[in-house]
Design an enzyme around this catalytic site. Structure first.
Site, short mmCIF file in Angstrom:
data_model
loop_
_atom_site.label_atom_id
_atom_site.label_comp_id
_atom_site.label_asym_id
_atom_site.label_seq_id
_atom_site.Cartn_x
_atom_site.Cartn_y
_atom_site.Cartn_z
N ASN A 41 0.97 -1.04 0.22
CA ASN A 41 -0.06 -0.16 -0.63
C ASN A 41 0.80 1.03 -0.06
O ASN A 41 1.99 1.28 0.72
CB ASN A 41 -0.59 -0.30 0.83
CG ASN A 41 -0.58 0.00 2.53
OD1 ASN A 41 0.71 -0.58 2.81
ND2 ASN A 41 -0.92 0.48 3.83
N TYR A 47 -5.85 11.51 1.69
CA TYR A 47 -5.75 10.58 2.12
C TYR A 47 -7.13 9.36 0.85
O TYR A 47 -6.15 8.16 0.69
CB TYR A 47 -6.70 9.77 3.43
CG TYR A 47 -6.07 10.64 5.05
CD1 TYR A 47 -4.25 10.63 4.62
CD2 TYR A 47 -7.23 11.11 5.68
CE1 TYR A 47 -3.38 11.02 6.08
CE2 TYR A 47 -6.07 11.98 7.02
CZ TYR A 47 -4.62 11.95 6.84
OH TYR A 47 -4.08 12.29 7.75
N CYS A 52 -4.02 0.80 -2.71
CA CYS A 52 -4.01 -0.42 -1.81
C CYS A 52 -2.57 -1.61 -2.37
O CYS A 52 -2.83 -1.37 -3.81
CB CYS A 52 -5.24 -1.39 -1.58
SG CYS A 52 -6.78 -0.53 -0.75
N GLU A 54 -3.22 -4.61 -3.58
CA GLU A 54 -3.70 -5.36 -4.20
C GLU A 54 -3.35 -5.05 -5.95
O GLU A 54 -3.13 -5.18 -6.71
CB GLU A 54 -4.65 -6.27 -4.16
CG GLU A 54 -5.31 -6.78 -2.66
CD GLU A 54 -5.63 -5.73 -1.32
OE1 GLU A 54 -5.16 -4.67 -1.49
OE2 GLU A 54 -6.30 -6.66 -0.71
N1 THU Z 1 -5.17 -1.29 2.38
C1 THU Z 1 -4.99 -2.27 1.44
O1 THU Z 1 -3.42 -2.07 0.75
N2 THU Z 1 -5.49 -3.34 0.59
C2 THU Z 1 -6.75 -3.32 1.03
O2 THU Z 1 -7.48 -4.01 0.52
C3 THU Z 1 -7.44 -2.77 2.29
C4 THU Z 1 -6.39 -1.66 2.79
C5 THU Z 1 -4.48 -1.06 3.47
C6 THU Z 1 -4.75 0.89 1.93
C7 THU Z 1 -4.27 1.56 3.62
O3 THU Z 1 -3.46 1.75 3.20
C8 THU Z 1 -4.56 0.69 4.51
O4 THU Z 1 -4.85 0.07 4.09
C9 THU Z 1 -5.32 1.10 5.69
O5 THU Z 1 -6.64 2.09 5.04
#
Ligand code: THU
Length: 126
Positions: A41, A47, A52, A54
């Site tokens: 991430n 923000y 993410c 993935e």
């Molecule tokens: N996040 C991900 O990387 N993948 C997800 O499927 C959900 C959330 C990250 C985004 C952000 O940097 C942190 O998790 C907190 O929300």
């Protein structure tokens, strides 16, 4: 079966740029041709621009001409199994709707789901 992918997702957490949430996410994406792409991430001070783990891994694979996926392993530091967000489910399902999704707490603690079960009704243009 997915031991290597699972350990690569744990390693990928180190790539996380998460100064705001301090919530590290690492992803390791296995393509149809057995290549592994890593993602983490990447947060932004505005923000909602955060990306993410993935989708970082998926975009890297797709732009290297790898558009079919077998599995994605997603590792976090959470005590709970962390499921992919809805946006990532939609994004991945457009490329491989029945891939395996592996939620990783550690090398020995993980759960495997079919993306189809996590996201049965994706948005389609037609
Ligand atoms: N996040 C991900 O990387 N993948 C997800 O499927 C959900 C959330 C990250 C985004 C952000 O940097 C942190 O998790 C907190 O929300």
């Amino acid at each position: 079966m997915y031991e290597k992918l699972i350990s690569e997702s744990i390693k990928a957490k180190k790539l996380s740029h998460s100064p705001y949430s301090k919530f590290r996410v690492g992803a390791a994406l296995l393509t149809k041709d057995n290549k592994i792409f890593h993602g983490a991430n990447v947060e932004c001070s505005s923000y909602s621009l955060t990306i993410c783990a993935e989708r970082v891994a998926a975009v890297k694979a797709i732009t290297e001409k790898n558009k079919k996926f077998k599995a994605v392993a997603i590792a976090t530091d959470s005590n709970d199994f962390a499921f992919p967000c809805g946006a990532c489910r939609q994004f991945l399902s457009e490329f491989s709707e029945n891939m395996d999704v592996i939620l990783v707490k550690s090398k020995t603690k993980y759960q495997i789901y079919k993306l189809q079960n996590l996201f049965p009704h994706k948005f389609k243009l037609k």
